[in-house]
Design a protein around this motif. Structure first.
Motif, PDB file in Angstrom:
ATOM      1  N   CYS A  51      -6.674  -3.086   2.442  1.00 41.14           N
ATOM      2  CA  CYS A  51      -5.561  -3.417   3.326  1.00 41.14           C
ATOM      3  C   CYS A  51      -4.782  -4.519   2.631  1.00 41.14           C
ATOM      4  CB  CYS A  51      -6.059  -3.899   4.687  1.00 41.14           C
ATOM      5  SG  CYS A  51      -4.683  -4.407   5.735  1.00 41.14           S
ATOM      6  N   ARG A  52      -3.587  -4.206   2.168  1.00 44.08           N
ATOM      7  CA  ARG A  52      -2.804  -5.223   1.471  1.00 44.08           C
ATOM      8  C   ARG A  52      -2.268  -6.272   2.431  1.00 44.08           C
ATOM      9  NH1 ARG A  52      -3.052  -7.562  -2.445  1.00 44.08           N
ATOM     10  NH2 ARG A  52      -0.987  -7.506  -3.427  1.00 44.08           N
ATOM     11  N   CYS A  53      -2.195  -5.945   3.710  1.00 42.53           N
ATOM     12  CA  CYS A  53      -1.827  -6.963   4.700  1.00 42.53           C
ATOM     13  C   CYS A  53      -3.023  -7.829   5.043  1.00 42.53           C
ATOM     14  CB  CYS A  53      -1.266  -6.313   5.957  1.00 42.53           C
ATOM     15  SG  CYS A  53       0.153  -5.246   5.647  1.00 42.53           S
ATOM     16  N   GLN A  72      -1.065  -4.491  10.855  1.00 42.74           N
ATOM     17  CA  GLN A  72       0.184  -5.196  10.541  1.00 42.74           C
ATOM     18  C   GLN A  72       1.187  -4.122  10.149  1.00 42.74           C
ATOM     19  OE1 GLN A  72      -0.202  -8.835   8.272  1.00 42.74           O
ATOM     20  NE2 GLN A  72      -2.034  -9.412   9.387  1.00 42.74           N
ATOM     21  N   CYS A  73       1.282  -3.790   8.845  1.00 49.68           N
ATOM     22  CA  CYS A  73       2.199  -2.690   8.509  1.00 49.68           C
ATOM     23  C   CYS A  73       1.651  -1.372   9.030  1.00 49.68           C
ATOM     24  CB  CYS A  73       2.465  -2.638   7.011  1.00 49.68           C
ATOM     25  SG  CYS A  73       1.199  -1.810   6.032  1.00 49.68           S
ATOM     26  N   GLY A  74       0.349  -1.241   9.104  1.00 49.50           N
ATOM     27  CA  GLY A  74      -0.273  -0.047   9.655  1.00 49.50           C
ATOM     28  C   GLY A  74      -0.568   1.049   8.658  1.00 49.50           C
ATOM     29  N   TYR A  75      -0.096   0.879   7.427  1.00 45.31           N
ATOM     30  CA  TYR A  75      -0.167   1.987   6.475  1.00 45.31           C
ATOM     31  C   TYR A  75      -1.597   2.369   6.116  1.00 45.31           C
ATOM     32  CZ  TYR A  75       1.495   4.907   2.609  1.00 45.31           C
ATOM     33  OH  TYR A  75       1.779   5.961   1.779  1.00 45.31           O
ATOM     34  N   CYS A  76      -2.486   1.395   6.054  1.00 41.78           N
ATOM     35  CA  CYS A  76      -3.873   1.686   5.682  1.00 41.78           C
ATOM     36  C   CYS A  76      -4.712   2.136   6.868  1.00 41.78           C
ATOM     37  CB  CYS A  76      -4.540   0.437   5.113  1.00 41.78           C
ATOM     38  SG  CYS A  76      -4.817  -0.834   6.390  1.00 41.78           S
ATOM     39  N   GLN A  77      -4.156   2.011   8.089  1.00 45.14           N
ATOM     40  CA  GLN A  77      -5.035   2.023   9.256  1.00 45.14           C
ATOM     41  C   GLN A  77      -5.618   3.385   9.602  1.00 45.14           C
ATOM     42  OE1 GLN A  77      -6.247  -0.726  10.301  1.00 45.14           O
ATOM     43  NE2 GLN A  77      -4.783  -2.295   9.609  1.00 45.14           N
ATOM     44  N   THR A  91      -5.808  -7.300   6.886  1.00 49.88           N
ATOM     45  CA  THR A  91      -6.222  -7.352   8.293  1.00 49.88           C
ATOM     46  C   THR A  91      -7.747  -7.311   8.424  1.00 49.88           C
ATOM     47  OG1 THR A  91      -6.119  -4.933   8.510  1.00 49.88           O
ATOM     48  CG2 THR A  91      -4.109  -6.144   9.021  1.00 49.88           C
ATOM     49  N   LEU A  94       0.815  -1.221   0.000  1.00 53.18           N
ATOM     50  CA  LEU A  94       0.000   0.000   0.000  1.00 53.18           C
ATOM     51  C   LEU A  94       0.849   1.272   0.000  1.00 53.18           C
ATOM     52  CD1 LEU A  94      -2.944   0.542  -0.361  1.00 53.18           C
ATOM     53  CD2 LEU A  94      -3.176   0.829   2.095  1.00 53.18           C
TER      54      LEU A  94
HETATM   55  S1  FES Z   1      -2.058  -3.030   7.718  1.00 55.38           S
HETATM   56 FE1  FES Z   1      -0.769  -3.048   5.976  1.00 55.38          FE
HETATM   57  S2  FES Z   1      -2.046  -2.268   4.416  1.00 55.38           S
HETATM   58 FE2  FES Z   1      -3.360  -2.515   6.096  1.00 55.38          FE
END
Ligand code: FES
Ligand code: FES
Lengths: 747, 152
Positions: free
Chosen positions: B131-133, B95-100, B135, A369
């Motif tokens: 969310c590419r992770c 997870q990565c948090g980027y979308c959160q 979640t 993302l």
């Molecule tokens: S937590 Fe990684 S893109 Fe949503």
């Protein structure tokens, strides 16, 4: 030229793989090729001085005798303990994992733990799954590599804190206790880690440490440990490379070649330079960069630049053409043989029934993302700092030094957490990192610069999961047992023609055949052939690498064979897994937890698959319904995992849940298409990925184990595709053999 | 000169009215909790509240947002937001948090309209947030958890 040097890697014949990745050996394929990179490091006369084999043998004990405060952790006067992780965190939670390992042995309170990326000491941070000479994140090896090293560091630090307290209080060290961040003595004396940190760091480093027995663990295996970075990530406070703030920072966007392999012939930036906010337009080795005050100005500037490209030698085929040529190749014997056991041809001749199937897999983009980015700044003292998702930092340091025309010691990396990764930030040529340095240099280092790709740049920037065609053929005897097995694989090599070429052995790139060669099933006569194709589309490891296609082909074909033999798919597999107890155990567990064999509500169907990748074995049972219009809804996935010791059970669940979603989106929807060499999909409208409405309920069951931990970042991905395809076949009688599903169902 | 009301503060910006709100927020106001993921209203990473409703800031111009209250992840507050963030942390959603940041703003938007959404309503409201992770499983759980917290 740098890239030529990297291309002419010395062959590491002593260490190179002589076979493809076999079962039950953790991340074998990646370990070996990164050893090759280490040798290239030697060739460039920086780092990696120890011979790989020697380093592998000495790295673990060296960690115990290393001052932990010099490399693995920091204790601040405010009493926080910061672990410096040798592995980059792209969301998989390795910072949480290394902090757990340190805190367990240190005797810290979980609340005082912090974690960040460590870098700059290949000997101490070298990935032990790869031989220990080179730092890197990948192959789901972070926990495996860190398990002993970070516990030893925590234990050594605790002994040094105790020694410092003993000295200050004039009491025997043996009388001092450490618990939840408090160092205390029966006399009533007490100190925090922060109080003792400075004195502790100067204590002699213990030559030997004794680690806790597993039954004394309170943090390792703890189900309720809150994830170390959930708060930052739930409040917008977590910073990524895109968020780096520096005085005077400029933003650059790239204009990349429209087809892979094209080069800039000329460009006209006059109009762009007249746009407010545009600072400069420069050509670098990877295209043209538009540098501006903000991203918006840079994007407007980019629209005004015209570039003339030299497309000589560029890849201009379409995917339809490429796949057609793969189908032809798959009809012929493979150019190389990855595995050949028994008498395959004889067994086919004697088989009662022969079944064949061909599978097709598209190119896939990682599409993390956070689109790729990096920030570079040159300081007055000549050092160059680079912020980024440095997944192979030692290699990036070398490349950055070459691009900046300086020496590696002048390069300082800041390892940032990244907004996903899935393999995309471990690249041979350090792509976006090299771009940031090249742009900084091209503008005379007059300001720090961030190169930020857009989604379209990221989608069209290459480095995809390679497209593949598999031809499978099996012979069954009259009792329905597999007597002959043949798998032909056609597709690009990830490592050929790169710095990792040395890992390609006898023409076989282990990442092309992992999950196909050396299956855990008892099959006496089997052959796996590989034809590596020459296509100008850059490819790369994509979460779970070879097993993303091999497991699909193998596990759906097995299902088909079970049906042809009139056997239950779980029983059929278990019969052949008697020599592979881990596989048998996870398969049984998944089947049992899913209620395999028990009746389902009308319209629901089950499918199963099991796959090993990176030393971890995963079985999944998927349940789906098929709607009136043929729409598939995966309702529930029950998963069993054997990843050795479960250091962070909830993190394991999270990674498996995520792997299932990532893999499911790909098999249902994703494909990357080329039209005369141009990538068609640019954003999430054309390149579809999983959205929330397609996410099943997921149950993850972890097998109890005392074995050394293996990875979980990738192994959740491979079984989901075949489990869903097998359930779909049960529901409809149709076998999906060309991915994604969306394409097969529409044709 | 454009005037934005962001997280309760009046801010003057020397930018064109056609600049996407996303880049004004990130590059000019330096509030970087709001993320860039696609630039085309396809991923939801850039979601902020405009006038009390979740909006994709990459496809909202500064000119259109002027005069309306804008709330980013840095300024999100109130009972619903607190419950959502507490649930996110409790279930370890990121997870990565980027979308959160975008997920949380969308979830706050949903729970502000519907205090007890079922799974289908959650899916419908959150479908625009990738969310590419993946979640998603925990996002659903955390929205239910936040709804329970709000009820209590
Ligand atoms: S937590 Fe990684 S893109 Fe949503
Ligand atoms: S960046 Fe706005 S929706 Fe993706």
């Amino acid at each position: 030229m740098l890239f030529d040097r990297l291309g002419s890697a010395p062959r590491l014949s002593d260490h190179a793989a002589t076979d493809a990745a076999g079962p039950a050996v953790p991340d074998l394929s990646r370990r070996r090729f990164l050893l090759a990179a280490a040798a290239i490091g030697g060739g460039l006369a920086v780092g990696f001085r120890a011979a790989p084999a020697e380093a592998a043998a000495t790295a673990a004990p060296a960690a115990a005798a290393t001052n932990p405060f010099a490399a693995y952790l920091r204790i601040a006067p405010d009493n926080t303990v910061t672990v410096l992780s040798a592995h980059m965190d792209m969301g998989q939670g390795i910072y949480h994992g290394t902090a757990t390992l340190v805190a367990e042995e240190l005797g810290a309170a979980w609340e005082q733990m912090r974690a960040e990326g460590g870098w700059g000491n290949p000997k101490l941070y070298g990935n032990l799954a790869w031989g220990g000479t080179m730092q890197g994140t990948g192959g789901s090896s972070g926990t495996f590599s860190s398990f002993d090293r970070y516990r030893q560091a925590g234990a050594a630090a605790r002994m040094m804190l105790v020694a410092a307290a003993a000295k200050a209080w004039s009491v025997p060290a043996a009388e001092i206790k450490v618990d939840k961040g408090v160092v205390s003595h029966a006399s009533g004396r007490k100190a925090s880690f922060g109080d003792l940190a400075a004195a502790a760091a100067a204590m002699p480093v213990p030559a030997d440490v004794t680690l806790k027995a597993s039954d004394a663990w309170t943090l390792i295996g703890n189900e309720t440990l809150p994830r170390i970075d959930s708060r930052e990530k739930s409040t917008g406070r977590q910073t990524f490379t895109i968020d780096v703030k520096l005085p005077g920072l400029l933003t650059a966007v790239m204009i990349h070649p429209p087809v892979f392999g094209a080069k800039v012939k000329s460009f006209d930036a006059a109009k762009a330079k007249a746009i407010k906010g545009v600072v400069d337009v420069v050509a670098i080795h990877r295209g043209v960069a538009v540098v501006a005050d903000t991203m918006w100005s840079a994007l407007k500037g980019r629209e005004a630049v015209t570039v003339v490209w030299d497309e000589t030698g560029a890849e201009t085929r379409s995917t339809a053409e490429i796949m057609a040529s793969y189908r032809e190749l798959a009809a012929k014997p493979g150019a190389t043989v990855a595995e050949n056991r028994g008498d395959v041809d004889g067994a086919f001749a004697g088989a009662a029934k022969v079944i064949e199937a061909r599978y097709e897999f598209p190119y896939l983009a990682h599409a993390a993302l956070e689109p790729l980015n990096a920030v570079a700044r040159r300081n007055a003292d000549g050092t160059i700092e680079i912020w980024g998702g440095h997944q192979m930092p030692d290699l990036y340091q070398m490349i950055a030094a070459k691009v900046a025309d300086t020496t590696p010691d002048k390069i300082v990396l800041h390892v940032m957490k990244t907004g996903g990764g899935f393999g995309r930030r471990a690249v041979f040529d350090a792509d976006v990192v090299a771009e940031a340095v090249a742009v900084g240099r091209a503008i005379g280092w007059k300001a720090p610069v961030k190169v930020q790709w857009t989604r379209e740049d990221d989608m069209r920037g290459g480095r995809y999961r390679p497209a593949y065609v598999h031809a499978l053929k099996a012979g069954l005897d009259k009792d329905g047992r597999i007597v002959a097995w043949s798998n032909r694989i056609v597709g690009q090599s990830i490592m050929k023609g790169t710095a990792f070429e040395a890992m390609v052995t006898n023409g076989v790139d282990p990442t092309s055949v992992e999950g196909s060669a050396h299956l855990p099933y008892a099959m006496p006569n089997r052959r796996v052939e590989l034809t590596t194709t020459d296509v100008g589309v850059p490819v790369l490891w994509w979460r779970a690498v070879g097993s993303t296609h091999t497991a699909y082909a193998v596990e759906t074909f097995l299902d088909e064979l079970a049906a042809a033999a009139g056997r239950d798919p779980v029983e059929f597999r278990l019969d052949m897994l008697q020599g592979s107890p881990r596989h048998a155990a996870v398969l049984k567990m998944a089947a049992e937890k899913a209620g395999w064999g028990a009746p389902l509500p009308a319209g629901r169907f089950r499918g199963v698959a099991v796959a090993e990748s990176f030393g971890t074995v995963v079985a999944q049972v998927a349940e789906l319904t098929v709607g009136k219009a043929g729409a598939i809804k995966v309702e529930r996935v029950v998963c069993a995992v054997d990843c050795g010791t479960a250091v962070n059970p909830d993190m394991i669940r999270a990674q498996i849940e995520g792997g299932i979603g990532f893999g499911l989106g790909a098999i249902l929807k994703s494909k990357l298409t080329l039209d005369k060499g141009r990538v068609v999909e640019g954003n999430f409208d054309g390149y579809e990925v999983l959205r929330i409405e397609d996410m099943p309920k997921v149950e993850v069951h972890i097998l109890a184990s005392n074995a050394k931990p293996t990875g979980v970042g990738e192994p959740g991905v491979p079984p989901i595709g075949p489990a869903v395809a097998n359930a779909y076949a049960k529901a409809t009688g149709k076998r999906i053999r060309a991915l994604p599903f969306a394409q097969s169902l529409n044709t | 000169m454009q005037v934005l009301t962001i997280n309760g503060q009046r801010r003057e910006l020397d930018v064109d009215p056609d600049m996407p709100l996303l880049w004004a927020i990130r590059d000019v106001l330096e509030l970087t909790g709001t993320k860039f993921g696609c630039g085309q209203a396809l991923c939801g990473a850039c979601t902020v509240m405009v006038d009390g409703m979740p909006a994709r800031s990459c496809q909202t111009s500064v000119g259109d947002a002027a005069g309306k209250p804008i709330v980013t992840i840095e300024g999100v507050d109130g009972k619903v937001a607190q419950a959502v963030q507490a649930a996110w942390i409790k279930l370890d959603v990121p997870q990565c948090g980027y979308c959160q940041s975008g997920q949380i703003i969308s979830a706050v938007g949903l729970l502000s309209q519907n205090r007890k959404p079922n799974d289908d309503e959650i899916d419908a409201a959150m479908s625009g947030n990738l969310c590419r992770c993946a979640t998603y499983h925990r996002i659903r759980g955390a929205i239910h958890e936040a709804a329970r917290m709000l009820e209590a």
